[in-house]
Design a protein around this motif. Structure first.
Motif, mmCIF file in Angstrom:
data_model
loop_
_atom_site.group_PDB
_atom_site.id
_atom_site.type_symbol
_atom_site.label_atom_id
_atom_site.label_comp_id
_atom_site.label_asym_id
_atom_site.label_seq_id
_atom_site.Cartn_x
_atom_site.Cartn_y
_atom_site.Cartn_z
ATOM 1 N N ILE A 494 0.827 -1.308 0.028
ATOM 2 C CA ILE A 494 0.097 0.173 -0.015
ATOM 3 C C ILE A 494 0.926 1.221 0.063
ATOM 4 C CG2 ILE A 494 -1.868 -1.181 1.158
ATOM 5 C CD1 ILE A 494 -1.022 0.302 3.597
ATOM 6 N N GLY A 495 0.415 2.528 -0.273
ATOM 7 C CA GLY A 495 1.000 3.610 -0.161
ATOM 8 C C GLY A 495 1.106 4.123 -1.931
ATOM 9 N N GLY A 496 1.498 5.131 -2.019
ATOM 10 C CA GLY A 496 1.689 5.652 -3.411
ATOM 11 C C GLY A 496 2.790 5.055 -4.300
ATOM 12 N N VAL A 497 3.902 4.500 -3.673
ATOM 13 C CA VAL A 497 4.975 3.720 -4.252
ATOM 14 C C VAL A 497 4.429 2.535 -4.823
ATOM 15 C CG1 VAL A 497 7.307 3.076 -3.967
ATOM 16 C CG2 VAL A 497 6.586 5.204 -2.976
ATOM 17 N N ALA A 498 3.269 2.205 -4.166
ATOM 18 C CA ALA A 498 2.783 0.490 -4.540
ATOM 19 C C ALA A 498 2.308 0.666 -6.102
ATOM 20 C CB ALA A 498 1.926 0.084 -3.560
ATOM 21 N N LEU A 499 2.183 1.858 -6.512
ATOM 22 C CA LEU A 499 1.741 1.722 -7.773
ATOM 23 C C LEU A 499 2.981 1.638 -8.721
ATOM 24 C CD1 LEU A 499 -0.888 4.936 -7.529
ATOM 25 C CD2 LEU A 499 -1.487 2.310 -7.809
ATOM 26 N N THR A 500 4.002 1.660 -8.525
ATOM 27 C CA THR A 500 5.276 1.767 -9.452
ATOM 28 C C THR A 500 5.329 0.378 -10.271
ATOM 29 O OG1 THR A 500 6.492 2.930 -7.506
ATOM 30 C CG2 THR A 500 7.854 1.927 -9.379
ATOM 31 N N ALA A 501 5.545 0.574 -11.693
ATOM 32 C CA ALA A 501 5.413 -0.572 -12.325
ATOM 33 C C ALA A 501 6.702 -1.579 -12.130
ATOM 34 C CB ALA A 501 5.185 -0.007 -13.700
ATOM 35 N N GLY A 502 6.216 -2.757 -12.093
ATOM 36 C CA GLY A 502 7.246 -3.567 -11.801
ATOM 37 C C GLY A 502 7.727 -4.126 -10.443
ATOM 38 N N LEU A 503 7.092 -3.326 -9.516
ATOM 39 C CA LEU A 503 7.417 -3.371 -8.062
ATOM 40 C C LEU A 503 6.771 -4.668 -7.484
ATOM 41 C CD1 LEU A 503 8.621 -2.417 -5.316
ATOM 42 C CD2 LEU A 503 6.444 -1.162 -5.000
ATOM 43 N N VAL A 504 5.759 -5.358 -7.986
ATOM 44 C CA VAL A 504 5.142 -6.164 -7.526
ATOM 45 C C VAL A 504 6.023 -7.562 -7.746
ATOM 46 C CG1 VAL A 504 3.014 -7.997 -7.645
ATOM 47 C CG2 VAL A 504 2.727 -5.574 -7.343
ATOM 48 N N GLY A 505 6.512 -7.729 -8.961
ATOM 49 C CA GLY A 505 7.241 -8.839 -9.405
ATOM 50 C C GLY A 505 8.457 -8.934 -8.750
ATOM 51 N N THR A 506 9.081 -7.632 -8.737
ATOM 52 C CA THR A 506 10.400 -7.526 -7.969
ATOM 53 C C THR A 506 10.393 -7.977 -6.327
ATOM 54 O OG1 THR A 506 10.963 -5.820 -9.497
ATOM 55 C CG2 THR A 506 12.296 -5.940 -7.470
ATOM 56 N N VAL A 507 9.259 -7.326 -5.669
ATOM 57 C CA VAL A 507 9.002 -7.821 -4.353
ATOM 58 C C VAL A 507 8.890 -9.397 -4.343
ATOM 59 C CG1 VAL A 507 7.487 -7.831 -2.505
ATOM 60 C CG2 VAL A 507 8.106 -5.585 -3.561
ATOM 61 N N GLU A 508 8.042 -10.002 -5.078
ATOM 62 C CA GLU A 508 7.927 -11.452 -4.919
ATOM 63 C C GLU A 508 9.168 -12.207 -5.230
ATOM 64 O OE1 GLU A 508 3.282 -11.942 -6.489
ATOM 65 O OE2 GLU A 508 4.929 -12.063 -7.914
ATOM 66 N N GLU A 509 9.938 -11.727 -6.131
ATOM 67 C CA GLU A 509 11.264 -12.386 -6.555
ATOM 68 C C GLU A 509 12.177 -12.273 -5.368
ATOM 69 O OE1 GLU A 509 14.814 -12.280 -9.857
ATOM 70 O OE2 GLU A 509 13.165 -11.044 -9.824
ATOM 71 N N ARG A 510 12.449 -11.176 -4.854
ATOM 72 C CA ARG A 510 13.459 -10.663 -3.899
ATOM 73 C C ARG A 510 13.080 -11.438 -2.531
ATOM 74 N NH1 ARG A 510 17.290 -8.258 -6.137
ATOM 75 N NH2 ARG A 510 18.504 -7.919 -4.004
ATOM 76 N N VAL A 511 11.865 -11.254 -2.322
ATOM 77 C CA VAL A 511 11.507 -11.864 -1.050
ATOM 78 C C VAL A 511 11.643 -13.190 -0.963
ATOM 79 C CG1 VAL A 511 9.463 -12.036 0.598
ATOM 80 C CG2 VAL A 511 9.765 -9.851 -0.270
ATOM 81 N N LEU A 512 11.336 -13.869 -2.014
ATOM 82 C CA LEU A 512 11.569 -15.484 -1.908
ATOM 83 C C LEU A 512 13.104 -15.690 -1.658
ATOM 84 C CD1 LEU A 512 10.396 -18.124 -2.559
ATOM 85 C CD2 LEU A 512 10.792 -17.934 -4.739
ATOM 86 N N HIS A 513 14.070 -15.078 -2.184
ATOM 87 C CA HIS A 513 15.339 -15.103 -2.256
ATOM 88 C C HIS A 513 15.958 -14.533 -0.823
ATOM 89 C CE1 HIS A 513 15.389 -15.239 -6.494
ATOM 90 N NE2 HIS A 513 16.169 -16.264 -6.320
ATOM 91 N N ALA A 514 15.222 -13.845 -0.241
ATOM 92 C CA ALA A 514 15.359 -13.665 1.112
ATOM 93 C C ALA A 514 15.084 -14.128 2.138
ATOM 94 C CB ALA A 514 14.778 -11.906 1.557
ATOM 95 N N ILE A 515 14.359 -15.483 1.856
ATOM 96 C CA ILE A 515 14.062 -16.463 3.129
ATOM 97 C C ILE A 515 15.085 -17.287 3.167
ATOM 98 C CG2 ILE A 515 12.443 -18.209 3.555
ATOM 99 C CD1 ILE A 515 10.337 -16.707 1.661
ATOM 100 N N PRO A 516 15.798 -17.579 4.309
ATOM 101 C CA PRO A 516 16.827 -18.576 4.558
ATOM 102 C C PRO A 516 16.305 -19.905 4.260
ATOM 103 C CG PRO A 516 16.440 -17.403 6.462
ATOM 104 C CD PRO A 516 15.205 -16.942 5.616
ATOM 105 N N SER A 517 17.527 -20.494 3.418
ATOM 106 C CA SER A 517 17.335 -21.905 2.761
ATOM 107 C C SER A 517 16.770 -22.855 3.767
ATOM 108 C CB SER A 517 18.544 -22.321 2.198
ATOM 109 O OG SER A 517 19.640 -22.421 3.431
ATOM 110 N N ASN A 518 16.833 -22.829 5.180
ATOM 111 C CA ASN A 518 16.458 -23.679 5.906
ATOM 112 C C ASN A 518 14.976 -23.661 6.265
ATOM 113 O OD1 ASN A 518 16.726 -21.373 7.358
ATOM 114 N ND2 ASN A 518 17.496 -22.379 9.262
ATOM 115 N N GLU A 519 14.084 -22.761 5.804
ATOM 116 C CA GLU A 519 12.660 -22.415 5.943
ATOM 117 C C GLU A 519 12.164 -23.132 4.899
ATOM 118 O OE1 GLU A 519 11.591 -21.089 8.555
ATOM 119 O OE2 GLU A 519 13.429 -20.031 9.580
ATOM 120 N N ALA A 520 11.103 -23.977 5.499
ATOM 121 C CA ALA A 520 10.247 -24.441 4.342
ATOM 122 C C ALA A 520 9.225 -23.642 3.674
ATOM 123 C CB ALA A 520 9.482 -25.772 5.160
ATOM 124 N N ILE A 521 9.459 -22.559 2.961
ATOM 125 C CA ILE A 521 8.683 -21.639 2.317
ATOM 126 C C ILE A 521 9.400 -21.663 0.874
ATOM 127 C CG2 ILE A 521 7.821 -19.398 2.292
ATOM 128 C CD1 ILE A 521 7.190 -20.699 4.901
#
Length: 589
Positions: A494-521
């Motif tokens: 949410i917030g005005g920056v949430a309207l930035t094109a390409g942000l959603v896909g980048t958040v999904e990709e980078r959050v997935l990589h930020a999860i430690p490898s020992n977590e079952a996510i």
């Protein structure tokens, strides 16, 4: 409750929404409107006052706030390193490579960039008129003008000094568009998620400015006069960054000064979840000055998951200017977003129109404006470069120089404490209109506030943590794998920056990589917002106020002023599934 289970949502809005005012204050903007409105008024949260009405200390404080502190050599080095990391990811030239190959100005050519707005080139603003008619001399002027009409032969007449006077104060966007030559000082009562308290900007003045801004909006935008406000109730939708003293001050402004009959406080993150019809979500609010993260489970915010990141949309705008100056694509004009707020308005507009996250070199032709003293507004057509770099600063925050303002004279806020006690160990003169039981005592106590619980835990402040790591850390702190999986699949931007094109896909990709490898996510998903991300918290507060009206959380004006507030119950939303179902009706009816 049985009535609520059968009533049509539109009927509820008609019955209750027209007398509920929802106030969602932020650092840069405040969103205010009736609960029955589709969207609120979104107004810059600032005020200018004529310097003749300010003492020397206050005048000096406001000037200090406008000073631009340049990046230190260490910050500059970190910023350049961050740029090169982002350049590698986006497959664009590094800073040194770009500089070596850019010995001549860019030419304007064909553009294939993304065009999210039809008014993409509309970053033109005009200076605000600061004069108004002097009511005291108007009758005298009218008589004089009648006598002089026969002798002026129809020629125009310059306004006399007696006929016009400087406005005492100006609020909202008009306050940001005042020429530096005019005798006004800009005040921002909230900055970086807190009251903007400093040695020269005391808490009393901050509260006075908040009252003046909100009162002006109520009168000028909502047309609610002070004499009629006893028929209205207020819903305060507040960010988790505010501490208890700040929240209580805002409640006093609403109930004592603005004279609403009742009021209730809702957390911004929780309201955002309800605003999108969700009962469980990880709410990521990217504001103008700060970014907050809060996890909500079954309609209850989890305080231990709250995090605050000290950057937001205006940092992206300033970074945009830095990138252009480095690439020598910015015109040779005096652009100073801290010293001239009108320049920040222009930069925000350019950022909203052009910036996005995408691979490859991304330039765009834009019209940049110059706002010089005593000169007409200038237009400069130029080709802006690397427009996909600034929003990536959310993931690499060293790209931002976080504080453009000089630090306060001393520390006024602490991460896990209320406003610094020293600021409250002072005698303040009691306002003549302040009733018994509501004024500051010599030891800083407010008699009705002692037992009023608001938010049990302040959000954790993180300095140089990127957005993806912060989201992962917030969700993993819940400690339950079933809830973690649900939250990672229910991220809400949410917030005005949430309207930035390409942000959603980048958040999904980078959050997935930020999860430690020992977590079952193995799944990360950002949910599409059901309404404008800028106003979803405000809308959620409106829905909660309509559905929850009359319950024990509401505070009556007389109780707040005279009797104090009894300790409330623990979890406020024990029937959150029911409220969740009701909220969903708003999107299906």
């Amino acid at each position: 409750m049985d009535y609520l289970k059968t009533v049509v949502p539109s009927q509820l809005i008609g019955e209750r929404g027209s007398n509920l005012v929802v106030i969602n204050p932020g650092s840069a903007n405040v969103r205010i409107g009736l609960a029955s409105q589709q969207v609120p008024f979104n107004i810059p949260h600032c005020i200018v006052r004529n310097v003749k009405g300010l003492d020397e200390g206050m005048r000096r404080a406001v000037k200090d706030q406008m000073l631009n502190s340049q990046a230190t050599p260490a910050q500059q080095l970190e910023r350049e390193k961050a740029y090169d990391i982002i350049a590698s990811l986006l497959k664009i030239p590094f800073l040194d490579e770009e500089a070596a190959n850019n010995n001549f100005p860019r030419t304007i050519g064909r553009i294939d960039g993304y065009m999210p707005h039809s008014n993409r080139n509309d970053s033109t603003f005009t200076w605000t008129t600061v004069m108004e008619r002097n009511p005291i001399s108007s009758s005298v002027i009218e008589d004089t003008q009648k006598d002089s009409l026969e002798t002026t032969s129809g020629h125009g007449k310059e306004p006399s000094s007696e006929e016009y006077k400087f406005k005492e104060f100006i609020c909202g966007e008009d306050a940001l568009r005042i020429s530096p030559v005019e005798p006004y000082c800009l005040c921002r009562p909230i900055r970086r998620g807190h009251f903007n308290v400093s040695q020269h900007y005391p808490s009393q003045q901050v509260c006075e400015d908040l009252y003046t801004i909100w009162d002006w909006i109520l009168i000028e935008k909502l047309h609610i006069q002070p004499s009629d406000r006893n028929m209205y109730s207020a819903i305060l939708v507040l960010p988790e960054t505010f501490d208890n003293r700040e929240i209580k001050e805002m409640l006093s402004i609403v109930l004592r000064d603005l004279r609403f009959s009742t009021a209730v406080v809702h957390q911004e993150g929780l309201a955002a979840a309800f605003g999108n019809g969700l009962s469980t979500a990880c709410v990521v609010n990217i504001g103008a000055h700060i970014t907050t993260i809060t996890c909500v489970e079954d309609g209850v915010a989890l305080p231990s998951t709250s995090m605050t990141l000290p950057y937001g949309g205006e940092d992206i705008s300033r970074c945009l200017l830095w990138v252009q100056r480095h690439h020598q694509t910015w015109p040779s004009i005096q652009t100073d977003p801290m010293g001239k707020p009108i320049d920040m308005l222009m930069l925000n507009k350019i950022k909203e129109s052009y910036c996005q996250i995408r691979e490859g070199e991304f330039d765009a032709v834009a019209v940049v404006h110059s706002y010089e003293q005593d000169r007409p507004v200038g237009s400069h057509k130029t080709r802006l470069s690397s427009l996909n770099v600034p929003p990536m600063g959310l993931f690499y925050p060293t790209l931002f120089v976080k504080e453009e303002y000089p630090p306060p004279p001393r520390s006024w806020f602490h991460d896990y404490e209320d406003m610094l006690e020293d600021t409250w160990h002072m005698e303040f003169s009691r306002r003549p209109d302040m009733p018994d039981g509501l004024y500051m005592t010599s030891n800083g106590a407010f008699s009705m506030w002692e037992n009023y619980p608001v938010f049990p835990t302040r959000s954790k402040k993180e300095e140089n943590v990127g957005l993806a790591e912060a989201i992962s850390s917030s969700i993993l702190s819940t400690g339950r794998i079933d809830l973690q999986r649900k939250l990672f699949s229910s991220i809400q931007l949410i917030g005005g920056v949430a309207l930035t094109a390409g942000l959603v896909g980048t958040v999904e990709e980078r959050v997935l990589h930020a999860i430690p490898s020992n977590e079952a996510i193995d799944t990360v998903e950002v949910l599409q917002s059901r309404s404008d991300p800028q106003f979803v918290s405000w809308k959620g507060g409106a829905i909660l106020g309509i559905l929850d009206f009359g319950r024990e959380a509401w505070i009556h004006r007389e109780d707040w002023i005279r009797n104090g507030i009894p300790i409330g119950s623990g979890r406020k939303y024990k029937d959150s599934y029911f409220l969740q179902a009701q909220a969903m009706c708003y999107y299906n009816s």
